[in-house]
Design an enzyme around this catalytic site. Structure first.
Site, PDB file in Angstrom:
ATOM      1  N   PRO A  24       0.854  -1.186   0.000  1.00  0.00           N
ATOM      2  CA  PRO A  24       0.000   0.000   0.000  1.00  0.00           C
ATOM      3  C   PRO A  24       0.890   1.236   0.000  1.00  0.00           C
ATOM      4  O   PRO A  24       1.814   1.341   0.820  1.00  0.00           O
ATOM      5  CB  PRO A  24      -0.763  -0.115   1.330  1.00  0.00           C
ATOM      6  CG  PRO A  24       0.124  -0.923   2.222  1.00  0.00           C
ATOM      7  CD  PRO A  24       0.901  -1.844   1.312  1.00  0.00           C
ATOM      8  N   MET A  25       0.640   2.159  -0.909  1.00  0.00           N
ATOM      9  CA  MET A  25       1.433   3.393  -0.930  1.00  0.00           C
ATOM     10  C   MET A  25       0.522   4.591  -1.199  1.00  0.00           C
ATOM     11  O   MET A  25      -0.087   4.687  -2.268  1.00  0.00           O
ATOM     12  CB  MET A  25       2.547   3.301  -1.985  1.00  0.00           C
ATOM     13  CG  MET A  25       3.668   2.353  -1.579  1.00  0.00           C
ATOM     14  SD  MET A  25       5.061   2.391  -2.707  1.00  0.00           S
ATOM     15  CE  MET A  25       4.413   1.404  -4.050  1.00  0.00           C
ATOM     16  N   CYS A 108       2.102   4.060   9.942  1.00  0.00           N
ATOM     17  CA  CYS A 108       2.384   5.332   9.258  1.00  0.00           C
ATOM     18  C   CYS A 108       3.095   6.289  10.208  1.00  0.00           C
ATOM     19  O   CYS A 108       2.587   6.611  11.288  1.00  0.00           O
ATOM     20  CB  CYS A 108       1.088   5.958   8.746  1.00  0.00           C
ATOM     21  SG  CYS A 108       1.401   7.541   7.947  1.00  0.00           S
ATOM     22  N   GLY A 209       9.979  -4.289   3.019  1.00  0.00           N
ATOM     23  CA  GLY A 209      11.135  -3.407   3.172  1.00  0.00           C
ATOM     24  C   GLY A 209      12.320  -3.831   2.357  1.00  0.00           C
ATOM     25  O   GLY A 209      12.892  -4.902   2.572  1.00  0.00           O
TER      26      GLY A 209
HETATM   27  C1  LIG Z   1       5.141   6.825  -1.226  1.00  0.00           C
HETATM   28  C2  LIG Z   1       4.877   5.802  -0.161  1.00  0.00           C
HETATM   29  C3  LIG Z   1       3.624   5.737   0.413  1.00  0.00           C
HETATM   30  C4  LIG Z   1       3.340   4.776   1.393  1.00  0.00           C
HETATM   31  N1  LIG Z   1       2.072   4.690   1.900  1.00  0.00           N
HETATM   32  C5  LIG Z   1       1.761   3.677   2.759  1.00  0.00           C
HETATM   33  C6  LIG Z   1       0.416   3.457   3.173  1.00  0.00           C
HETATM   34  O1  LIG Z   1      -0.531   4.160   2.763  1.00  0.00           O
HETATM   35  N2  LIG Z   1       0.182   2.443   4.055  1.00  0.00           N
HETATM   36  C7  LIG Z   1       1.182   1.621   4.513  1.00  0.00           C
HETATM   37  O2  LIG Z   1       0.919   0.709   5.301  1.00  0.00           O
HETATM   38  N3  LIG Z   1       2.458   1.802   4.100  1.00  0.00           N
HETATM   39  C8  LIG Z   1       2.766   2.779   3.225  1.00  0.00           C
HETATM   40  N4  LIG Z   1       4.038   2.908   2.766  1.00  0.00           N
HETATM   41  C9  LIG Z   1       5.062   1.922   3.190  1.00  0.00           C
HETATM   42  C10 LIG Z   1       5.166   0.762   2.186  1.00  0.00           C
HETATM   43  O3  LIG Z   1       3.960   0.018   2.143  1.00  0.00           O
HETATM   44  C11 LIG Z   1       6.349  -0.191   2.536  1.00  0.00           C
HETATM   45  O4  LIG Z   1       6.103  -0.804   3.781  1.00  0.00           O
HETATM   46  C12 LIG Z   1       7.680   0.548   2.582  1.00  0.00           C
HETATM   47  O5  LIG Z   1       7.811   1.439   1.480  1.00  0.00           O
HETATM   48  C13 LIG Z   1       8.859  -0.415   2.576  1.00  0.00           C
HETATM   49  O6  LIG Z   1       8.843  -1.219   1.436  1.00  0.00           O
HETATM   50  P1  LIG Z   1       9.762  -0.935   0.115  1.00  0.00           P
HETATM   51  O7  LIG Z   1      11.193  -0.862   0.578  1.00  0.00           O
HETATM   52  O8  LIG Z   1       9.460  -2.111  -0.760  1.00  0.00           O
HETATM   53  O9  LIG Z   1       9.317   0.382  -0.469  1.00  0.00           O
HETATM   54  C14 LIG Z   1       4.351   3.875   1.819  1.00  0.00           C
HETATM   55  C15 LIG Z   1       5.617   3.964   1.239  1.00  0.00           C
HETATM   56  C16 LIG Z   1       5.894   4.899   0.251  1.00  0.00           C
HETATM   57  C17 LIG Z   1       7.255   4.937  -0.367  1.00  0.00           C
END
Ligand SMILES: Cc1cc2nc3c(=O)[nH]c(=O)nc-3n(C[C@H](O)[C@H](O)[C@H](O)COP(=O)(O)O)c2cc1C
Length: 352
Positions: A24-25, A108, A209
């Site tokens: 989720p992002m 968050c 992550g």
């Molecule tokens: C732009 C952005 C928005 C995010 N929004 C959310 C969100 O709405 N809810 C959530 O649980 N995590 C959110 N995250 C965290 C990601 O879901 C994830 O846990 C984190 O980016 C680490 O994973 P990655 O290294 O694959 O990016 C967000 C991350 C990014 C970069």
């Protein structure tokens, strides 16, 4: 024991066809992103965090997040809030909208969210976190999951105490992004904590992550015993990363394929958000898609300066004429549907 990334698994009664979950992002995970994630092999996709207060007040923009396409399943919709009763009500709406899972955001780190008692604040308030989980799990039939960080402060191990309590309160799955809230996105995700969490609970754990390749996904699954990996930033403008992780297909996309995916993404996002909102929303995606040495930098800068998405599409087609036919093929696969929730047309996307 090594896990095949193409193996299916389950959360509660929900079958998930592969071991890759699209993260989720906020500001990224629109329907077009989720559909694309499923097409490229993600077994589960997730909405961005949706405010339970926005749902409670039937904010039209917030309700736009509850739009579920027939080709998105299995889909988790993520909610955030600090009030057990309001979260339970939001969960009921999420279930009614057709989500397969209700996910709760306990991670968050943004102050606007934590100061209301939601998001990562709950890592330091386990009693409230458990009350929310109990209320939400009791309100819906679909499985309920929680996504969290390791804790609020650097070095915290709060997730290891909280995790089992959340499971006892009704969580059917946990996702851990093992950075502290204070860390934001600095440093690295310490998946030794994910391994400890896997040992501490008897529900599936998803490792989030720094997973950007098949090699990393395999090493995280092997080292942690997690049921799946979650991919976030690695999939931004790069669905081919998901295909590489799930299928081991390392072939880089042609310029035509990249342009076609971007054109399709632009068109779907305009349908979802309307031209005005989509135009600004999409700008960050141009660099994400066209980078990786796929197109020269000045070309991206030129797209960002264009005033309408029609101009963007025209410019992309001029640079990669072969993309037109590919984009048409993608368009042909989109289900034709109109969703109406609570008598409000779901036409806008936004806040929450
Ligand atoms: C732009 C952005 C928005 C995010 N929004 C959310 C969100 O709405 N809810 C959530 O649980 N995590 C959110 N995250 C965290 C990601 O879901 C994830 O846990 C984190 O980016 C680490 O994973 P990655 O290294 O694959 O990016 C967000 C991350 C990014 C970069």
């Amino acid at each position: 024991m090594s896990v095949n990334l193409r193996d299916s698994w389950r959360i509660g009664g929900v079958d998930i066809p592969t071991r890759v979950v699209l993260a989720p992002m906020a500001g990224v995970s629109v329907q077009a992103f989720r559909r694309q994630g499923r097409r490229f092999g993600a077994g589960l996709v997730c909405s961005e965090m949706v405010s339970c207060a926005g749902i409670e007040h039937r904010n039209e923009r917030t309700l736009g997040y509850l739009r579920v396409g027939a080709d998105e399943h299995p889909l988790a919709i993520q909610i955030f809030g600090a009030e057990p009763a309001a979260m339970a009500e939001a969960a009921r709406m999420v279930e009614a909208a057709g989500a397969d899972l209700v996910d709760m955001n306990f991670g968050c780190p943004v102050r606007k969210v934590t100061k209301t008692g939601a998001g990562a604040h709950l890592l330091g308030d386990p009693a409230l976190a458990c009350r929310i989980t109990q209320a939400v799990a009791g309100a819906v039939e679909v499985p309920v999951s929680v996504k969290m960080r390791r804790g609020v402060e650097d070095g915290s191990r709060a997730c290891l105490e909280l995790g089992p309590r959340l499971v006892e309160a009704g969580a059917s799955s946990l996702t851990l992004h093992p950075r502290s809230a204070r860390q934001m996105y600095t440093g690295y995700a310490d998946h030794s904590l994910t391994a400890e969490l896997v040992d501490a609970v008897d529900v599936p754990v998803i490792a989030s992550g720094d997973v950007t390749s098949r090699a990393k996904a395999e090493s995280v699954l092997e080292a942690t015993g997690a049921s799946a990996v979650m991919v976030g930033r690695g999939a931004q403008g790069n669905p081919w990363a998901i295909r590489e992780i799930v299928l081991g297909e390392t072939a880089q996309p042609s310029r035509e394929e990249v342009a076609a995916e971007l054109i399709h993404f632009v068109r779907e996002t305009v349908r979802e958000l309307g031209e005005h909102r989509a135009c600004g929303f999409l700008k960050k995606f141009y660099g994400w898609y066209l980078g990786h040495g796929r197109f020269p930098k000045p070309f991206t800068q030129e797209l960002v300066r264009l005033r309408t998405t029609d101009e963007v599409v025209t410019r992309l087609l001029a640079a990669a004429p072969g993309a037109a036919a590919l984009a048409l093929e993608l368009e042909a696969d989109v289900p034709d549907e109109e969703v109406v929730l609570d008598r409000l047309p779901i036409s806008l996307y936004g806040g929450g």
